[in-house]
Design a protein around this motif. Structure first.
Motif, PDB file in Angstrom:
ATOM      1  N   THR A 101       0.821  -1.307  -0.099  1.00  0.00           N
ATOM      2  CA  THR A 101      -0.061   0.029  -0.067  1.00  0.00           C
ATOM      3  C   THR A 101       0.952   1.229   0.151  1.00  0.00           C
ATOM      4  OG1 THR A 101      -0.131  -0.155   2.268  1.00  0.00           O
ATOM      5  CG2 THR A 101      -1.862  -1.084   0.965  1.00  0.00           C
ATOM      6  N   VAL A 102       0.276   2.199  -0.478  1.00  0.00           N
ATOM      7  CA  VAL A 102       0.987   3.503  -0.700  1.00  0.00           C
ATOM      8  C   VAL A 102       0.248   4.780  -0.143  1.00  0.00           C
ATOM      9  CG1 VAL A 102       2.221   5.310  -2.175  1.00  0.00           C
ATOM     10  CG2 VAL A 102       2.303   2.807  -2.649  1.00  0.00           C
ATOM     11  N   SER A 103       0.835   5.491   0.792  1.00  0.00           N
ATOM     12  CA  SER A 103       0.070   6.628   1.340  1.00  0.00           C
ATOM     13  C   SER A 103       0.846   7.965   1.359  1.00  0.00           C
ATOM     14  CB  SER A 103      -0.249   6.526   3.000  1.00  0.00           C
ATOM     15  OG  SER A 103      -0.615   7.444   3.582  1.00  0.00           O
ATOM     16  N   GLY A 104       0.522   8.809   0.300  1.00  0.00           N
ATOM     17  CA  GLY A 104       1.174   9.782  -0.116  1.00  0.00           C
ATOM     18  C   GLY A 104       2.647   9.274  -1.077  1.00  0.00           C
ATOM     19  N   ARG A 105       3.830   9.258  -0.301  1.00  0.00           N
ATOM     20  CA  ARG A 105       5.066   8.575  -0.793  1.00  0.00           C
ATOM     21  C   ARG A 105       5.535   7.713   0.414  1.00  0.00           C
ATOM     22  NH1 ARG A 105       5.839  11.060  -5.752  1.00  0.00           N
ATOM     23  NH2 ARG A 105       7.860  10.165  -5.901  1.00  0.00           N
ATOM     24  N   GLN A 106       4.743   7.398   1.171  1.00  0.00           N
ATOM     25  CA  GLN A 106       5.100   6.320   2.027  1.00  0.00           C
ATOM     26  C   GLN A 106       5.026   4.706   1.567  1.00  0.00           C
ATOM     27  OE1 GLN A 106       3.664   7.687   5.747  1.00  0.00           O
ATOM     28  NE2 GLN A 106       5.794   8.391   6.254  1.00  0.00           N
ATOM     29  N   VAL A 107       5.516   3.659   1.487  1.00  0.00           N
ATOM     30  CA  VAL A 107       5.247   2.840   1.155  1.00  0.00           C
ATOM     31  C   VAL A 107       5.162   1.507   2.231  1.00  0.00           C
ATOM     32  CG1 VAL A 107       5.863   0.614  -0.606  1.00  0.00           C
ATOM     33  CG2 VAL A 107       6.419   3.285  -1.097  1.00  0.00           C
ATOM     34  N   PHE A 108       4.126   0.776   2.308  1.00  0.00           N
ATOM     35  CA  PHE A 108       4.021  -0.160   3.353  1.00  0.00           C
ATOM     36  C   PHE A 108       3.878  -1.573   2.722  1.00  0.00           C
ATOM     37  CE2 PHE A 108       2.306   3.907   4.683  1.00  0.00           C
ATOM     38  CZ  PHE A 108       2.520   3.903   5.983  1.00  0.00           C
ATOM     39  N   VAL A 109       4.323  -2.477   3.416  1.00  0.00           N
ATOM     40  CA  VAL A 109       3.959  -3.907   3.242  1.00  0.00           C
ATOM     41  C   VAL A 109       3.149  -4.529   4.328  1.00  0.00           C
ATOM     42  CG1 VAL A 109       4.780  -6.229   2.423  1.00  0.00           C
ATOM     43  CG2 VAL A 109       5.803  -4.134   1.309  1.00  0.00           C
ATOM     44  N   ASN A 110       2.334  -5.060   3.924  1.00  0.00           N
ATOM     45  CA  ASN A 110       1.361  -5.583   5.232  1.00  0.00           C
ATOM     46  C   ASN A 110       1.147  -4.785   6.313  1.00  0.00           C
ATOM     47  OD1 ASN A 110       0.710  -7.798   3.619  1.00  0.00           O
ATOM     48  ND2 ASN A 110       2.322  -9.059   4.680  1.00  0.00           N
ATOM     49  N   GLY A 111       0.992  -3.382   5.944  1.00  0.00           N
ATOM     50  CA  GLY A 111       0.822  -2.283   7.148  1.00  0.00           C
ATOM     51  C   GLY A 111       2.148  -1.991   7.721  1.00  0.00           C
ATOM     52  N   ALA A 112       3.450  -2.446   7.422  1.00  0.00           N
ATOM     53  CA  ALA A 112       4.697  -2.132   8.221  1.00  0.00           C
ATOM     54  C   ALA A 112       5.289  -1.193   6.899  1.00  0.00           C
ATOM     55  CB  ALA A 112       5.533  -3.289   8.015  1.00  0.00           C
ATOM     56  N   LEU A 113       5.661   0.080   7.532  1.00  0.00           N
ATOM     57  CA  LEU A 113       6.337   1.014   6.811  1.00  0.00           C
ATOM     58  C   LEU A 113       7.683   0.613   6.196  1.00  0.00           C
ATOM     59  CD1 LEU A 113       6.546   3.801   5.631  1.00  0.00           C
ATOM     60  CD2 LEU A 113       7.389   4.726   7.675  1.00  0.00           C
ATOM     61  N   LEU A 114       7.920   0.554   4.891  1.00  0.00           N
ATOM     62  CA  LEU A 114       9.163   0.115   4.399  1.00  0.00           C
ATOM     63  C   LEU A 114      10.110   1.475   3.701  1.00  0.00           C
ATOM     64  CD1 LEU A 114       8.544  -3.394   2.499  1.00  0.00           C
ATOM     65  CD2 LEU A 114       9.505  -2.834   5.042  1.00  0.00           C
ATOM     66  N   GLY A 115       9.480   2.560   3.461  1.00  0.00           N
ATOM     67  CA  GLY A 115      10.254   3.381   3.288  1.00  0.00           C
ATOM     68  C   GLY A 115       9.312   4.767   2.436  1.00  0.00           C
ATOM     69  N   TYR A 116      10.100   5.519   2.328  1.00  0.00           N
ATOM     70  CA  TYR A 116       9.635   6.887   1.529  1.00  0.00           C
ATOM     71  C   TYR A 116      10.148   7.070   0.186  1.00  0.00           C
ATOM     72  CZ  TYR A 116       8.844  11.843   0.505  1.00  0.00           C
ATOM     73  OH  TYR A 116       8.596  12.914  -0.150  1.00  0.00           O
ATOM     74  N   ALA A 117       9.345   7.012  -0.834  1.00  0.00           N
ATOM     75  CA  ALA A 117       9.736   6.978  -2.165  1.00  0.00           C
ATOM     76  C   ALA A 117      10.067   8.616  -2.506  1.00  0.00           C
ATOM     77  CB  ALA A 117       8.431   6.542  -3.055  1.00  0.00           C
ATOM     78  N   LYS A 118      11.246   8.758  -2.754  1.00  0.00           N
ATOM     79  CA  LYS A 118      11.905  10.335  -2.983  1.00  0.00           C
ATOM     80  C   LYS A 118      10.979  10.518  -4.604  1.00  0.00           C
ATOM     81  CE  LYS A 118      15.768   9.793  -3.038  1.00  0.00           C
ATOM     82  NZ  LYS A 118      17.361   9.994  -3.122  1.00  0.00           N
ATOM     83  N   PRO A 119      10.883  11.927  -4.569  1.00  0.00           N
ATOM     84  CA  PRO A 119      10.345  12.213  -5.795  1.00  0.00           C
ATOM     85  C   PRO A 119      11.386  12.285  -7.013  1.00  0.00           C
ATOM     86  CG  PRO A 119      10.381  14.277  -4.325  1.00  0.00           C
ATOM     87  CD  PRO A 119      10.930  12.819  -3.624  1.00  0.00           C
TER      88      PRO A 119
END
Length: 173
Positions: A101-119
């Motif tokens: 899942t993606v919220s803004g530019r934050q990427v999650f796998v099964n609800g765990a934050l894995l990182g911020y996708a830089k623009p």
């Protein structure tokens, strides 16, 4: 004569260390077809916290948290044509059936934050985050530990297919 050179190099280590690293990187690239079939691989990027890994070219199972070496076949190859020659070393962070899942530019796998996708990449190439999805069969979400790592959080890199995996990597140093 050799002793003089060793003394000279020890006093000017800041010159010889980068030169040695460049030669090692060149050797690894030279032997790559597209990934060197050597028992060890040198990690020259800051995306993972170690420099040398031992490679098992015939892993039986792959689990979350395992480190893998794979051939890059992402969409970024059209922007960087020589990129497929570069072996990539990352950690498996998502498996078949996991929800990305993606919220803004934050990427999650099964609800765990894995990182911020830089623009933008360092090269100013615009980067879009990976699309929300369920990881399909025989694919993996891979991640580095650096915020600058080029990994599955970006659409240009994407998920890694099992067919791209060269081997299981075990950190040595």
């Amino acid at each position: 004569m050799i002793r003089d050179f060793i003394t000279h190099a020890a006093h000017r280590w800041y010159v010889y260390l980068p030169l040695t690293a460049i030669w090692i990187f060149a050797l690894v690239r030279l032997l790559a077809d597209p990934v060197p079939h050597l028992p060890v691989l040198f990690n020259v990027s800051p995306s993972l916290p170690f420099w040398i890994v031992r490679i098992d070219y015939h892993p039986t199972t792959l689990r979350r948290g395992d480190y893998i070496v794979y051939r890059f076949e992402g969409n970024a190859c059209r922007y960087f044509p020589g990129l497929w020659h570069q072996p990539f070393l990352k950690r498996i962070a998502g498996l078949e059936g996991d929800h990305v899942t993606v919220s803004g530019r934050q990427v999650f796998v099964n609800g765990a934050l894995l990182g911020y996708a830089k623009p933008y990449a360092v090269t100013k190439l615009p980067l879009a985050p990976i699309a929300p999805s369920v990881i399909p069969a025989d694919h993996f979400y891979v991640a580095g530990t650096s915020p600058d790592s080029f990994d599955s959080r970006y659409a240009l890199s994407g998920l890694v297919a099992k067919s791209q995996i060269v081997g299981l990597a075990t950190p040595v140093y």
